[in-house]
Design a protein around this motif. Structure first.
Motif, PDB file in Angstrom:
ATOM      1  N   GLN A 146       0.844  -1.193   0.000  1.00 20.64           N
ATOM      2  CA  GLN A 146       0.000   0.000   0.000  1.00 20.64           C
ATOM      3  C   GLN A 146       0.878   1.241   0.000  1.00 20.64           C
ATOM      4  O   GLN A 146       1.803   1.330   0.813  1.00 20.64           O
ATOM      5  N   TYR A 147       0.575   2.175  -0.880  1.00 25.23           N
ATOM      6  CA  TYR A 147       1.290   3.450  -0.917  1.00 25.23           C
ATOM      7  C   TYR A 147       0.244   4.548  -0.917  1.00 25.23           C
ATOM      8  O   TYR A 147      -0.556   4.644  -1.849  1.00 25.23           O
ATOM      9  N   VAL A 148       0.219   5.329   0.125  1.00 24.06           N
ATOM     10  CA  VAL A 148      -0.784   6.376   0.275  1.00 24.06           C
ATOM     11  C   VAL A 148      -0.253   7.659  -0.351  1.00 24.06           C
ATOM     12  O   VAL A 148       0.799   8.163   0.041  1.00 24.06           O
ATOM     13  N   ILE A 149      -0.981   8.181  -1.343  1.00 24.03           N
ATOM     14  CA  ILE A 149      -0.585   9.413  -2.033  1.00 24.03           C
ATOM     15  C   ILE A 149      -1.178  10.631  -1.339  1.00 24.03           C
ATOM     16  O   ILE A 149      -0.549  11.678  -1.248  1.00 24.03           O
ATOM     17  N   ALA A 150      -2.397  10.500  -0.848  1.00 26.50           N
ATOM     18  CA  ALA A 150      -3.077  11.604  -0.156  1.00 26.50           C
ATOM     19  C   ALA A 150      -3.953  11.014   0.941  1.00 26.50           C
ATOM     20  O   ALA A 150      -4.434   9.892   0.828  1.00 26.50           O
ATOM     21  N   GLY A 151      -4.171  11.791   1.982  1.00 25.66           N
ATOM     22  CA  GLY A 151      -5.016  11.319   3.081  1.00 25.66           C
ATOM     23  C   GLY A 151      -4.260  10.383   3.996  1.00 25.66           C
ATOM     24  O   GLY A 151      -3.044  10.478   4.140  1.00 25.66           O
ATOM     25  N   GLU A 152      -4.991   9.462   4.612  1.00 28.22           N
ATOM     26  CA  GLU A 152      -4.367   8.474   5.476  1.00 28.22           C
ATOM     27  C   GLU A 152      -5.204   7.217   5.507  1.00 28.22           C
ATOM     28  O   GLU A 152      -6.392   7.238   5.177  1.00 28.22           O
ATOM     29  N   GLU A 153      -4.581   6.129   5.905  1.00 24.71           N
ATOM     30  CA  GLU A 153      -5.227   4.824   5.926  1.00 24.71           C
ATOM     31  C   GLU A 153      -4.690   4.039   7.103  1.00 24.71           C
ATOM     32  O   GLU A 153      -3.485   4.057   7.370  1.00 24.71           O
ATOM     33  N   LYS A 154      -5.569   3.345   7.840  1.00 23.38           N
ATOM     34  CA  LYS A 154      -5.122   2.442   8.895  1.00 23.38           C
ATOM     35  C   LYS A 154      -4.732   1.124   8.243  1.00 23.38           C
ATOM     36  O   LYS A 154      -5.464   0.591   7.410  1.00 23.38           O
ATOM     37  N   ILE A 155      -3.577   0.614   8.647  1.00 25.33           N
ATOM     38  CA  ILE A 155      -3.089  -0.665   8.135  1.00 25.33           C
ATOM     39  C   ILE A 155      -2.620  -1.477   9.331  1.00 25.33           C
ATOM     40  O   ILE A 155      -1.880  -0.972  10.180  1.00 25.33           O
ATOM     41  N   GLY A 156      -3.056  -2.728   9.401  1.00 23.00           N
ATOM     42  CA  GLY A 156      -2.681  -3.577  10.518  1.00 23.00           C
ATOM     43  C   GLY A 156      -1.847  -4.760  10.083  1.00 23.00           C
ATOM     44  O   GLY A 156      -1.933  -5.204   8.938  1.00 23.00           O
ATOM     45  N   ILE A 157      -1.023  -5.254  10.998  1.00 27.89           N
ATOM     46  CA  ILE A 157      -0.252  -6.466  10.749  1.00 27.89           C
ATOM     47  C   ILE A 157      -0.425  -7.414  11.921  1.00 27.89           C
ATOM     48  O   ILE A 157      -0.598  -6.998  13.066  1.00 27.89           O
ATOM     49  N   CYS A 158      -0.412  -8.703  11.597  1.00 29.23           N
ATOM     50  CA  CYS A 158      -0.545  -9.735  12.613  1.00 29.23           C
ATOM     51  C   CYS A 158      -0.079 -11.048  11.993  1.00 29.23           C
ATOM     52  O   CYS A 158      -0.453 -11.353  10.855  1.00 29.23           O
ATOM     53  N   PRO A 159       0.714 -11.837  12.690  1.00 28.92           N
ATOM     54  CA  PRO A 159       1.085 -13.145  12.156  1.00 28.92           C
ATOM     55  C   PRO A 159      -0.181 -13.994  11.941  1.00 28.92           C
ATOM     56  O   PRO A 159      -1.066 -14.024  12.802  1.00 28.92           O
ATOM     57  N   VAL A 160      -0.251 -14.672  10.813  1.00 30.84           N
ATOM     58  CA  VAL A 160      -1.426 -15.513  10.522  1.00 30.84           C
ATOM     59  C   VAL A 160      -1.620 -16.562  11.613  1.00 30.84           C
ATOM     60  O   VAL A 160      -2.750 -16.925  11.926  1.00 30.84           O
ATOM     61  N   SER A 161      -0.540 -16.995  12.220  1.00 24.57           N
ATOM     62  CA  SER A 161      -0.640 -18.010  13.275  1.00 24.57           C
ATOM     63  C   SER A 161      -1.408 -17.517  14.501  1.00 24.57           C
ATOM     64  O   SER A 161      -1.842 -18.315  15.328  1.00 24.57           O
ATOM     65  N   LYS A 162      -1.608 -16.203  14.604  1.00 27.76           N
ATOM     66  CA  LYS A 162      -2.334 -15.642  15.747  1.00 27.76           C
ATOM     67  C   LYS A 162      -3.728 -15.151  15.352  1.00 27.76           C
ATOM     68  O   LYS A 162      -4.324 -14.337  16.047  1.00 27.76           O
ATOM     69  N   THR A 163      -4.245 -15.638  14.234  1.00 26.32           N
ATOM     70  CA  THR A 163      -5.559 -15.222  13.748  1.00 26.32           C
ATOM     71  C   THR A 163      -6.543 -16.377  13.800  1.00 26.32           C
ATOM     72  O   THR A 163      -6.164 -17.522  14.000  1.00 26.32           O
ATOM     73  N   THR A 164      -7.826 -16.061  13.581  1.00 24.82           N
ATOM     74  CA  THR A 164      -8.873 -17.066  13.446  1.00 24.82           C
ATOM     75  C   THR A 164      -9.495 -16.907  12.066  1.00 24.82           C
ATOM     76  O   THR A 164      -9.958 -15.819  11.713  1.00 24.82           O
TER      77      THR A 164
END
Length: 91
Positions: free
Chosen positions: A48-66
């Motif tokens: 993701q490359y934000v040119i204008a504005g802002e965006e929330k981006i999250g990261i999490c290891p897949v092993s810790k997801t459902t």
């Protein structure tokens, strides 16, 4: 990216290396973060490359997801619930 004025580039899909590497230029409204799901891909990687504005981006290891939506090859995506680290992406 450094050779173009990204604020003036037309919306659309740009081949960089055929179907292996491409850029999608969009101007979509930011989704309500609390109503989105975590996702992963197997074929492509989202950068993701934000040119204008802002965006929330999250990261999490897949092993810790459902898993809430198993991997779908046509969409190249699976969806999850998770608690990860959230960043604010800005230009």
């Amino acid at each position: 990216m450094k050779d173009h004025n990204l604020k003036k580039i037309a919306l659309g899909k740009y081949a960089i290396d055929g179907d292996d590497v491409f850029a999608s230029v969009t101007d979509d409204a930011t989704k309500v973060f609390d109503k989105t799901n975590w996702e992963s891909h197997r074929k492509y990687i989202d950068l993701q490359y934000v040119i204008a504005g802002e965006e929330k981006i999250g990261i999490c290891p897949v092993s810790k997801t459902t898993v809430i939506k198993p991997y779908d090859g046509k969409r190249d995506a699976a969806n999850y619930t998770a608690e990860g680290r959230i960043y604010i992406a800005r230009p």
